[in-house]
Scaffold this motif. Structure first.
Motif, mmCIF file in Angstrom:
data_model
loop_
_atom_site.group_PDB
_atom_site.id
_atom_site.type_symbol
_atom_site.label_atom_id
_atom_site.label_comp_id
_atom_site.label_asym_id
_atom_site.label_seq_id
_atom_site.Cartn_x
_atom_site.Cartn_y
_atom_site.Cartn_z
ATOM 1 N N ALA A 80 0.899 -1.136 0.068
ATOM 2 C CA ALA A 80 0.049 0.081 0.054
ATOM 3 C C ALA A 80 0.780 1.111 0.035
ATOM 4 O O ALA A 80 1.621 1.282 0.943
ATOM 5 C CB ALA A 80 -0.831 0.243 1.303
ATOM 6 N N ILE B 131 1.398 4.934 0.259
ATOM 7 C CA ILE B 131 0.734 5.975 1.062
ATOM 8 C C ILE B 131 1.026 7.345 0.530
ATOM 9 O O ILE B 131 2.444 7.649 0.128
ATOM 10 C CB ILE B 131 0.905 5.948 2.595
ATOM 11 N N LEU C 158 -2.867 4.256 -1.148
ATOM 12 C CA LEU C 158 -3.984 4.921 0.016
ATOM 13 C C LEU C 158 -3.474 6.258 0.196
ATOM 14 O O LEU C 158 -2.432 6.729 0.494
ATOM 15 C CB LEU C 158 -3.528 4.219 1.051
ATOM 16 N N ALA D 299 -3.323 0.592 6.740
ATOM 17 C CA ALA D 299 -3.108 -0.137 5.783
ATOM 18 C C ALA D 299 -3.333 -1.730 6.134
ATOM 19 O O ALA D 299 -2.990 -2.085 7.141
ATOM 20 C CB ALA D 299 -1.441 -0.034 5.193
ATOM 21 N N THR E 225 -1.858 -4.475 4.196
ATOM 22 C CA THR E 225 -0.980 -5.077 3.102
ATOM 23 C C THR E 225 0.481 -5.531 3.911
ATOM 24 O O THR E 225 0.465 -5.012 5.114
ATOM 25 C CB THR E 225 -0.600 -4.097 1.880
ATOM 26 N N VAL F 200 4.297 -1.326 3.433
ATOM 27 C CA VAL F 200 3.782 -0.079 3.130
ATOM 28 C C VAL F 200 4.808 0.868 2.359
ATOM 29 O O VAL F 200 5.804 0.651 2.843
ATOM 30 C CB VAL F 200 3.258 0.779 4.406
ATOM 31 N N ALA G 246 5.157 -3.549 7.120
ATOM 32 C CA ALA G 246 3.754 -3.066 7.653
ATOM 33 C C ALA G 246 4.018 -3.270 9.176
ATOM 34 O O ALA G 246 3.431 -2.190 9.776
ATOM 35 C CB ALA G 246 2.576 -3.466 6.921
#
Length: 239
Positions: free
Chosen positions: A7, A9, A40, A86, A88, A91, A162
């Protein structure tokens, strides 16, 4: 379509001029990503049309997702909220101004299984002399406090496991200390050269004062946190 494992960000504060370009760049990147990815967005209380544009982008493509703050909370809060939301394995982080490119996530991806955080080091930066000089000074100050060995923690291109990212405590200035906070968790970090580009739209939210005064005061907060940081490893469990 593979389930996303990364993900990325993207904090957003008044970046309406950049969002359509962001959408186009990432839609071109997704099929080429070494780690199946999604975006995201974290809207940090934007006062322009950013939030509505984010809604439209996310409605058009399920690989774009978003959260939005009730009011402006700052870059560190946006990054931390992205970590926490998140879902996933990894990240990522990139700025909305695209002064780095998502294509270079593929460079970092080669080291993700071996390291807990992989960060870019910008090469050939196209910023002004004042911005480059203040960044160099700020990085030197931070290194003298954290001994993290990182040359460019302000580089807006990172991949982090993550579970390590979610364990980072929330504090203002967080974005400057991500490698150091991973080291506090006994994690492994690596820096890799990536490309840098000039901002072509929108306005930077950083200036000389918050590039120098902010990092210096945050370093003292980091030292306090380092002394108080709790680190443990569970040897056995039955839950």
């Amino acid at each position: 379509m593979k389930q996303p494992e990364l993900a990325i960000i993207i904090p957003v504060y008044n970046e309406a001029e950049n969002l359509l370009r962001l959408q186009q760049v990432f839609e071109a990147y997704f099929p080429l990503a070494k780690i199946p990815s999604k975006v995201l967005f974290v809207d940090d209380g934007s006062k322009d049309n950013s939030l509505q544009m984010i809604r439209d982008i996310c409605n058009a493509n399920p690989l774009f997702t978003y959260i939005s703050f009730e009011k402006n909370c700052g870059l560190s809060a946006a990054i931390k909220a992205g970590f926490d939301c998140a879902d996933t394995k990894w990240v990522g982080y990139i700025d909305a101004d695209l002064q780095t490119t998502p294509e270079d996530f593929n460079i970092l991806a080669d080291y993700c299984n071996e390291y807990d955080l992989v960060t870019g080091v910008r090469t050939g930066r196209k910023d002004s002399f004042v911005k480059n000089a203040s960044s160099k000074i700020a990085n030197g100050i931070r290194r003298s406090f954290t001994h993290d060995g990182m040359d460019d923690t302000g580089c807006p291109l990172k991949i982090i496991k993550a579970d390590k990212a979610k364990a980072i405590p929330m504090f203002n200035g967080l974005h400057r200390f991500l490698p150091a906070m991973i080291l506090l968790q006994k994690g492994k970090i690596m820096q890799i050269p990536v490309r840098a580009f000039p901002r072509v739209a929108g306005k930077s939210n950083f200036h000389l004062w918050n590039r120098l005064a902010g990092p210096l005061s945050d370093c003292f907060a980091y030292l306090w946190m380092k002394r108080k940081y709790i680190n443990y490893t569970i040897a056995e469990k039955k839950l």
